[in-house]
Design a protein around this motif. Structure first.
Motif, PDB file in Angstrom:
ATOM      1  N   UNK A   1       0.814  -1.222   0.000  1.00  0.00           N
ATOM      2  CA  UNK A   1       0.000   0.000   0.000  1.00  0.00           C
ATOM      3  C   UNK A   1       0.844   1.267   0.000  1.00  0.00           C
ATOM      4  N   UNK A   2       2.063   1.185   0.544  1.00  0.00           N
ATOM      5  CA  UNK A   2       2.964   2.334   0.519  1.00  0.00           C
ATOM      6  C   UNK A   2       2.678   3.417   1.524  1.00  0.00           C
ATOM      7  N   UNK A   3       2.054   3.036   2.649  1.00  0.00           N
ATOM      8  CA  UNK A   3       1.654   4.041   3.635  1.00  0.00           C
ATOM      9  C   UNK A   3       1.547   3.397   5.000  1.00  0.00           C
ATOM     10  N   UNK A   4       2.086   4.048   6.019  1.00  0.00           N
ATOM     11  CA  UNK A   4       1.981   3.544   7.390  1.00  0.00           C
ATOM     12  C   UNK A   4       1.947   4.719   8.366  1.00  0.00           C
ATOM     13  N   UNK A   5       0.782   4.991   8.938  1.00  0.00           N
ATOM     14  CA  UNK A   5       0.702   6.006   9.992  1.00  0.00           C
ATOM     15  C   UNK A   5       1.011   5.367  11.348  1.00  0.00           C
ATOM     16  N   UNK A   6       1.356   6.192  12.299  1.00  0.00           N
ATOM     17  CA  UNK A   6       1.475   5.722  13.671  1.00  0.00           C
ATOM     18  C   UNK A   6       2.771   5.049  14.057  1.00  0.00           C
ATOM     19  N   UNK A   7       3.832   5.267  13.298  1.00  0.00           N
ATOM     20  CA  UNK A   7       5.152   4.783  13.707  1.00  0.00           C
ATOM     21  C   UNK A   7       5.688   5.796  14.719  1.00  0.00           C
ATOM     22  N   UNK A   8       6.142   5.308  15.849  1.00  0.00           N
ATOM     23  CA  UNK A   8       6.686   6.203  16.871  1.00  0.00           C
ATOM     24  C   UNK A   8       8.194   6.009  16.942  1.00  0.00           C
ATOM     25  N   UNK A   9       8.912   7.106  16.805  1.00  0.00           N
ATOM     26  CA  UNK A   9      10.361   7.106  16.993  1.00  0.00           C
ATOM     27  C   UNK A   9      10.635   7.806  18.314  1.00  0.00           C
ATOM     28  N   UNK A  10      11.325   7.113  19.196  1.00  0.00           N
ATOM     29  CA  UNK A  10      11.762   7.713  20.460  1.00  0.00           C
ATOM     30  C   UNK A  10      13.244   8.009  20.283  1.00  0.00           C
TER      31      UNK A  10
ATOM     32  N   UNK B   1       4.254   9.527  10.064  1.00  0.00           N
ATOM     33  CA  UNK B   1       3.519   8.883   8.986  1.00  0.00           C
ATOM     34  C   UNK B   1       4.525   8.642   7.879  1.00  0.00           C
ATOM     35  N   UNK B   2       4.590   7.397   7.422  1.00  0.00           N
ATOM     36  CA  UNK B   2       5.590   7.007   6.440  1.00  0.00           C
ATOM     37  C   UNK B   2       4.900   6.666   5.123  1.00  0.00           C
ATOM     38  N   UNK B   3       5.443   7.213   4.036  1.00  0.00           N
ATOM     39  CA  UNK B   3       4.917   6.987   2.686  1.00  0.00           C
ATOM     40  C   UNK B   3       6.036   6.526   1.770  1.00  0.00           C
ATOM     41  N   UNK B   4       5.647   5.834   0.701  1.00  0.00           N
ATOM     42  CA  UNK B   4       6.568   5.674  -0.417  1.00  0.00           C
ATOM     43  C   UNK B   4       6.196   6.740  -1.449  1.00  0.00           C
ATOM     44  N   UNK B   5       7.072   7.058  -2.393  1.00  0.00           N
ATOM     45  CA  UNK B   5       6.817   8.168  -3.320  1.00  0.00           C
ATOM     46  C   UNK B   5       5.546   7.993  -4.164  1.00  0.00           C
ATOM     47  N   UNK B   6       5.261   6.780  -4.598  1.00  0.00           N
ATOM     48  CA  UNK B   6       4.086   6.569  -5.449  1.00  0.00           C
ATOM     49  C   UNK B   6       2.791   6.844  -4.686  1.00  0.00           C
TER      50      UNK B   6
ATOM     51  N   UNK C   1       2.442   8.629  -1.941  1.00  0.00           N
ATOM     52  CA  UNK C   1       2.391  10.038  -1.569  1.00  0.00           C
ATOM     53  C   UNK C   1       1.868  10.870  -2.729  1.00  0.00           C
ATOM     54  N   UNK C   2       2.383  10.623  -3.920  1.00  0.00           N
ATOM     55  CA  UNK C   2       1.927  11.351  -5.109  1.00  0.00           C
ATOM     56  C   UNK C   2       0.434  11.157  -5.316  1.00  0.00           C
ATOM     57  N   UNK C   3      -0.004   9.932  -5.176  1.00  0.00           N
ATOM     58  CA  UNK C   3      -1.421   9.605  -5.346  1.00  0.00           C
ATOM     59  C   UNK C   3      -2.285  10.356  -4.321  1.00  0.00           C
ATOM     60  N   UNK C   4      -1.897  10.346  -3.063  1.00  0.00           N
ATOM     61  CA  UNK C   4      -2.684  11.014  -2.027  1.00  0.00           C
ATOM     62  C   UNK C   4      -2.667  12.531  -2.181  1.00  0.00           C
ATOM     63  N   UNK C   5      -1.527  13.085  -2.576  1.00  0.00           N
ATOM     64  CA  UNK C   5      -1.449  14.531  -2.816  1.00  0.00           C
ATOM     65  C   UNK C   5      -2.348  14.902  -3.989  1.00  0.00           C
ATOM     66  N   UNK C   6      -2.268  14.166  -5.077  1.00  0.00           N
ATOM     67  CA  UNK C   6      -3.118  14.435  -6.246  1.00  0.00           C
ATOM     68  C   UNK C   6      -4.590  14.351  -5.887  1.00  0.00           C
ATOM     69  N   UNK C   7      -4.975  13.322  -5.132  1.00  0.00           N
ATOM     70  CA  UNK C   7      -6.378  13.168  -4.728  1.00  0.00           C
ATOM     71  C   UNK C   7      -6.855  14.347  -3.893  1.00  0.00           C
ATOM     72  N   UNK C   8      -6.020  14.795  -2.965  1.00  0.00           N
ATOM     73  CA  UNK C   8      -6.392  15.937  -2.121  1.00  0.00           C
ATOM     74  C   UNK C   8      -6.570  17.196  -2.962  1.00  0.00           C
TER      75      UNK C   8
ATOM     76  N   UNK D   1       7.509  11.212   6.608  1.00  0.00           N
ATOM     77  CA  UNK D   1       8.786  10.637   6.214  1.00  0.00           C
ATOM     78  C   UNK D   1       8.533   9.830   4.940  1.00  0.00           C
ATOM     79  N   UNK D   2       9.318  10.088   3.914  1.00  0.00           N
ATOM     80  CA  UNK D   2       9.174   9.382   2.644  1.00  0.00           C
ATOM     81  C   UNK D   2      10.372   8.469   2.454  1.00  0.00           C
ATOM     82  N   UNK D   3      10.076   7.198   2.183  1.00  0.00           N
ATOM     83  CA  UNK D   3      11.120   6.185   1.972  1.00  0.00           C
ATOM     84  C   UNK D   3      10.845   5.489   0.643  1.00  0.00           C
ATOM     85  N   UNK D   4      11.855   4.842   0.096  1.00  0.00           N
ATOM     86  CA  UNK D   4      11.700   4.166  -1.190  1.00  0.00           C
ATOM     87  C   UNK D   4      10.659   3.054  -1.125  1.00  0.00           C
ATOM     88  N   UNK D   5      10.587   2.380   0.003  1.00  0.00           N
ATOM     89  CA  UNK D   5       9.641   1.283   0.205  1.00  0.00           C
ATOM     90  C   UNK D   5       9.305   1.240   1.694  1.00  0.00           C
ATOM     91  N   UNK D   6       8.031   1.082   2.022  1.00  0.00           N
ATOM     92  CA  UNK D   6       7.601   1.143   3.419  1.00  0.00           C
ATOM     93  C   UNK D   6       7.824  -0.223   4.080  1.00  0.00           C
TER      94      UNK D   6
END
Length: 98
Positions: free
Chosen positions: A22-31, A40-45, A47-54, A67-72
């Motif tokens: 899916x390329x998306x993961x909310x709720x990762x906590x970094x201490x 909230x972690x996204x992959x580029x594809x 993120x682009x899709x969600x930005x375009x939809x918005x 945070x954007x990573x190559x693969x979630x």
């Protein structure tokens, strides 16, 4: 990563393959040095899709601690957080309220 602890959403290991697809993961906590950052972690594809939809819907896209990573994946997320710390960019993140 001795001063960094990552907390993934409950059951993450059971659906990690789905998150990667899916390329998306909310709720990762970094201490980091005792401060908690919810990410909230996204992959580029995705993120682009969600930005375009918005934008097509006449809305703005806004995501705190994005945070954007190559693969979630667990490994990519851990590597990204390590890079954020090593490059001194932790100040770009907003800590969770105390």
């Amino acid at each position: 990563m001795s001063n960094i602890v990552l907390e993934f959403p409950p059951g993450f290991e059971d659906y990690a393959w789905e998150v990667e697809a899916k390329g998306w993961l909310p709720g990762v906590v970094a201490v980091i040095e005792g401060r908690r950052y919810t990410l909230t972690v996204y992959d580029p594809a995705r993120l682009t899709q969600d930005v375009d939809d918005a934008l097509k819907g006449g809305r703005v896209f806004l995501e705190r601690n994005l945070v954007v990573v190559a693969s979630v994946t667990r490994e990519r997320i851990a590597s990204a957080i390590q890079e954020i710390v090593q490059t001194g960019r932790v100040g770009d993140l907003r800590p969770d309220p105390a």
